[in-house]
Design an enzyme around this catalytic site. Structure first.
Site, PDB file in Angstrom:
ATOM      1  N   LYS A  35      53.610 -34.201   7.610  1.00 20.86           N
ATOM      2  CA  LYS A  35      54.446 -35.108   6.958  1.00 20.86           C
ATOM      3  C   LYS A  35      55.599 -35.311   8.066  1.00 20.86           C
ATOM      4  O   LYS A  35      56.134 -34.430   8.529  1.00 20.86           O
ATOM      5  CB  LYS A  35      54.707 -34.561   5.638  1.00 20.86           C
ATOM      6  CG  LYS A  35      55.601 -33.435   5.528  1.00 20.86           C
ATOM      7  CD  LYS A  35      55.665 -32.706   4.106  1.00 20.86           C
ATOM      8  CE  LYS A  35      56.415 -31.475   4.055  1.00 20.86           C
ATOM      9  NZ  LYS A  35      56.494 -30.787   2.667  1.00 20.86           N
ATOM     10  N   TYR A 263      87.394 -37.156  19.412  1.00 24.46           N
ATOM     11  CA  TYR A 263      88.008 -37.610  18.366  1.00 24.46           C
ATOM     12  C   TYR A 263      88.770 -36.617  17.565  1.00 24.46           C
ATOM     13  O   TYR A 263      88.242 -35.300  17.395  1.00 24.46           O
ATOM     14  CB  TYR A 263      86.681 -38.061  17.421  1.00 24.46           C
ATOM     15  CG  TYR A 263      86.136 -39.339  17.836  1.00 24.46           C
ATOM     16  CD1 TYR A 263      86.727 -40.524  17.848  1.00 24.46           C
ATOM     17  CD2 TYR A 263      84.667 -39.395  18.024  1.00 24.46           C
ATOM     18  CE1 TYR A 263      86.193 -41.594  18.273  1.00 24.46           C
ATOM     19  CE2 TYR A 263      84.026 -40.590  18.484  1.00 24.46           C
ATOM     20  CZ  TYR A 263      84.880 -41.736  18.606  1.00 24.46           C
ATOM     21  OH  TYR A 263      83.933 -42.786  18.855  1.00 24.46           O
ATOM     22  N   MET A 311      78.850 -39.801  17.825  1.00 26.56           N
ATOM     23  CA  MET A 311      77.501 -40.339  17.495  1.00 26.56           C
ATOM     24  C   MET A 311      76.640 -40.491  18.648  1.00 26.56           C
ATOM     25  O   MET A 311      75.431 -40.280  18.570  1.00 26.56           O
ATOM     26  CB  MET A 311      77.495 -41.828  17.106  1.00 26.56           C
ATOM     27  CG  MET A 311      76.443 -42.740  16.723  1.00 26.56           C
ATOM     28  SD  MET A 311      76.639 -44.391  16.202  1.00 26.56           S
ATOM     29  CE  MET A 311      77.762 -44.488  14.824  1.00 26.56           C
TER      30      MET A 311
END
Ligand SMILES: *Cc1c(COP(=O)(O)O)cnc(C)c1O
Length: 371
Positions: A35, A263, A311
Site C-alpha cells: 500500500k 529562515y 520547502m
C-alpha cells in the site's frame, strides 16, 4: 546525479527481505503489503521483487492501488484491506481484487459483484478500528454463510490486526498475545463454516516476534522494505534497507562567525565555517522538524543539518575544514562508505516512526530501481 534528489530503491534487498520473512513465517504464506506506493518505494517494482523473494499474495489499502498493480501486469491474489464506498466495490471486482468485509452491509455490497467474490471476514480483536466486534460476529458469519451458499461470495480469509505487536516491553507487551488468543478462538469457531478460509493476523513485527502468530498467512509491509518494525536497527534482524535518499551539494559558501543561515535566522555561526546548500526540502518529504536535529552524509562523514529546512532546500555545516564542493553526493538516508543514516534515525530526529519517513518521500523525488 541528474536532478535535485533521488530515491534509490534496491530491489535485491526487497527480494532478500521477502525471503527472510517467508522463512520466518514457516508454513504460512507471505502476503506482501505494498500500500501507499509500496511505503514510498514504488508499488509495482517492489511487488514483483517480493513475489520473486517468495511472497505468494499482495495487499493494498485502496481500490486505486489495486487497479495500479493490475495495470502494471501483476496477476495473482491481491487483497484490498481498507474500507470501500459506492462504486469502489464494482471497481474492486473488475480488478479481480479480494476485499475485506466486517458488516452484513459490506458483505452484500461485495456479493453484488456477482459470482463467488473472494472476501476476508475482518474481526476486531483489540485494535478498535475496522472489523466486527465479538458480539457482531455471529450476524456477519450468518450473512457470509448465506452469500457463500448462494454462490455470490467465497470466504477466503479470516483476518484481524494487532495493535501493539511492536511493543515488546512495557504495559502493552502482553496485549499481542491476548489478541492472538481471541483471534484463534474466533477463527476456530468460524472454521467449520468456512473451511477454505485462511486465518491471518500477523504484521511484520508479529512475524519477527512470534512464529505462533503466523497462522496461515502473514501480512508484512515495513520489514519487506528493510526497516525495523520495532524502530531499532534493521540489521539486528538481518533486514536490508531498500531505500536511499540522495542529493548533492548545489552551493558552498563561507559563513563568518555570528552570521545567520536560513529562515528565521534559526542558526548562527559560532565560528567561521563552510555551509553547503542541498536541494531537497520538506516538499520532498524531508520534514521541517529535522532542521537543527538531523545529520546527513557527505564525504563519507556525518555533518549536521543547520537552520530551518525549507520547502526546496536544506543547509548543512561542512565545518571550517570541510573540503567538499559543488556536485558532491549527499546521503540523507542510506550509506556512504562506512557511514550510514537509517530511516529509524531520521524518524527519531523528527519524532515519528520509520513508516512515515519512507512514505513521506514525495512525488517530486524520482525513484530509481535497481537489482
Ligand atoms: C499496513 C498493514 C499491514 C502491514 O503492517 P507492517 O507493520 O508494515 O508489516 C498489515 N495489515 C494491515 C491491515 C495493514 O493495514
Amino acid at each position: 546525479m541528474s536532478g535535485r534528489a533521488l530515491a534509490r530503491i534496491d530491489l535485491a534487498a526487497v527480494r532478500d527481505n521477502a525471503a527472510l520473512l517467508a522463512r520466518a513465517a514457516g508454513r504460512a504464506e507471505l502476503m506482501a503489503v505494498v500500500k501507499a506506493d509500496g511505503y514510498g518505494h514504488g508499488a509495482a517494482p517492489v511487488a514483483r521483487a517480493a513475489l520473486a523473494g517468495g511472497a505468494r499474495r499482495l495487499a493494498v489499502a485502496t481500490v486505486a492501488e489495486a487497479e495500479e498493480l493490475r495495470g502494471a501486469g501483476l496477476g495473482g491474489p491481491l487483497l484490498v484491506m481498507g474500507p470501500l464506498a459506492g462504486g469502489e466495490w464494482a471497481r474492486a471486482a473488475a480488478a479481480r481484487a479480494e476485499v475485506a468485509v466486517w458488516t452484513p452491509e459490506g458483505l452484500a455490497a461485495a456479493a453484488a459483484g456477482g459470482a463467488r467474490r473472494p472476501v476476508h471476514l475482518k474481526l476486531d480483536t483489540g485494535m478498535g478500528r475496522l472489523g466486527a466486534r465479538p458480539e457482531d460476529v455471529p450476524a456477519l458469519a450468518d450473512a457470509a454463510a448465506g452469500a457463500a451458499g448462494a454462490g455470490t461470495v467465497e470466504v477466503v480469509g479470516l483476518m484481524s490486526h494487532f495493535a501493539t505487536a511492536d511493543e515488546v516491553a512495557g504495559e502493552n507487551a502482553g496485549f499481542m498475545g491476548e489478541q492472538l488468543l481471541r483471534f484463534r478462538a474466533a477463527a476456530a469457531g468460524l472454521r467449520p463454516r468456512f473451511p477454505g478460509a485462511r486465518a491471518h493476523i500477523a504484521n511484520s513485527a508479529a512475524t519477527l516476534r512470534d512464529p505462533a502468530a503466523a497462522l496461515d498467512v502473514v501480512r508484512c509491509g515495513i520489514a519487506l522494505y528493510g526497516c525495523d518494525p520495532f524502530g531499532a536497527d534493521p540489521a539486528a534482524h538481518g533486514l536490508r534497507p531498500a531505500m536511499s535518499l540522495v542529493s548533492y551539494v548545489a552551493s558552498v559558501k563561507t559563513i563568518r562567525s555570528r552570521e545567520s543561515v536560513g529562515y528565521g535566522r534559526r542558526w548562527r555561526a559560532a565560528r567561521g565555517t563552510r555551509v553547503a546548500v542541498v536541494p531537497v526540502g520538506y516538499a520532498d518529504g524531508y520534514a521541517r522538524a529535522l532542521g537543527g536535529r538531523a545529520e546527513v552524509l557527505v564525504g563519507g562523514r556525518r555533518v549536521p543539518v543547520i537552520g530551518a529546512v525549507s520547502m526546496d532546500q536544506v543547509t548543512v555545516d561542512l565545518g571550517p575544514e570541510g573540503a567538499e564542493g559543488v556536485g558532491d553526493e549527499v546521503v540523507l538516508i542510506g550509506a556512504q562508505g562506512e557511514a550510514r543514516v537509517t530511516a529509524e534515525e531520521v524518524a527519531a530526529w523528527r519524532g515519528t516512526i520509520n513508516y512515515e519517513v519512507t512514505c513521506a518521500v514525495g512525488p517530486r523525488v524520482p525513484r530509481a530501481h535497481s537489482g
